[in-house]
Scaffold this active site. Structure first.
Site, PDB file in Angstrom:
ATOM      1  CB  CYS A  33     -31.489  26.465   6.974  1.00  0.00           C
ATOM      2  SG  CYS A  33     -30.643  24.892   6.829  1.00  0.00           S
ATOM      3  CG  ASP A  35     -27.342  25.203   6.042  1.00  0.00           C
ATOM      4  OD1 ASP A  35     -27.240  26.233   5.374  1.00  0.00           O
ATOM      5  OD2 ASP A  35     -27.292  25.170   7.275  1.00  0.00           O
ATOM      6  CB  CYS A  58     -25.602  25.522  11.145  1.00  0.00           C
ATOM      7  SG  CYS A  58     -26.460  23.990  11.526  1.00  0.00           S
ATOM      8  CB  CYS A 102     -29.180  20.966  11.994  1.00  0.00           C
ATOM      9  SG  CYS A 102     -29.673  22.646  12.376  1.00  0.00           S
TER      10      CYS A 102
HETATM   11 FE1  FES Z   1     -29.174  24.669   8.292  1.00  0.00          FE
HETATM   12 FE2  FES Z   1     -28.531  23.780  10.655  1.00  0.00          FE
HETATM   13  S1  FES Z   1     -29.260  25.770  10.170  1.00  0.00           S
HETATM   14  S2  FES Z   1     -28.597  22.663   8.814  1.00  0.00           S
END
Ligand code: FES
Length: 123
Positions: A33, A35, A58, A102
């Protein structure tokens, strides 16, 4: 959908921030994602004396970051290296199937920070 523990750590995250003068820093990105999680550590005599995190991600990523800092604070480096993504998710009472990825950030960022500390202190 989320356990009470996940909601608690998301709404009231522990150990947020960055430690000035940290002797170990780790940063990882989640390939799924994009992140990012950053961990800074203060290690003294093989013990994690202090740890803080900054997570651009998230809610599940914030909750796992917060939980992992609690799990490794005060622990030896060896003990901290044994903490895995799944033990962090377990400690939170589980994560929904779609959010399991995640939890990948949490333990990886801690391990990366420990690796950074060990590289710096290698003689
Ligand atoms: Fe990226 Fe949870 S959607 S770490």
């Amino acid at each position: 959908m989320y356990s009470d523990k996940v909601i608690d750590h998301f709404t009231n995250p522990r150990n947020v921030g960055e430690i000035e003068g940290a002797n170990g820093v780790g940063q990882v990105g989640n390939a799924k994602c994009g992140d990012i999680m950053r961990i800074s550590l203060v290690v003294e005599e093989d013990i994690i004396k202090d740890i803080k995190f900054k997570t651009f991600g998230c809610g599940a990523a914030v909750a796992t970051s917060s939980m992992v800092t609690e799990m490794v604070k005060g622990k030896t480096l060896e003990e901290a290296l044994k903490v895995t993504n799944s033990t962090v998710a377990e400690a939170l009472g589980g994560l929904p199937e779609t959010k399991l990825h995640c939890s990948n950030l949490a333990a990886d960022a801690v391990h990366d920070a420990i690796k950074n500390y060990l590289e710096k202190t290698k003689v």
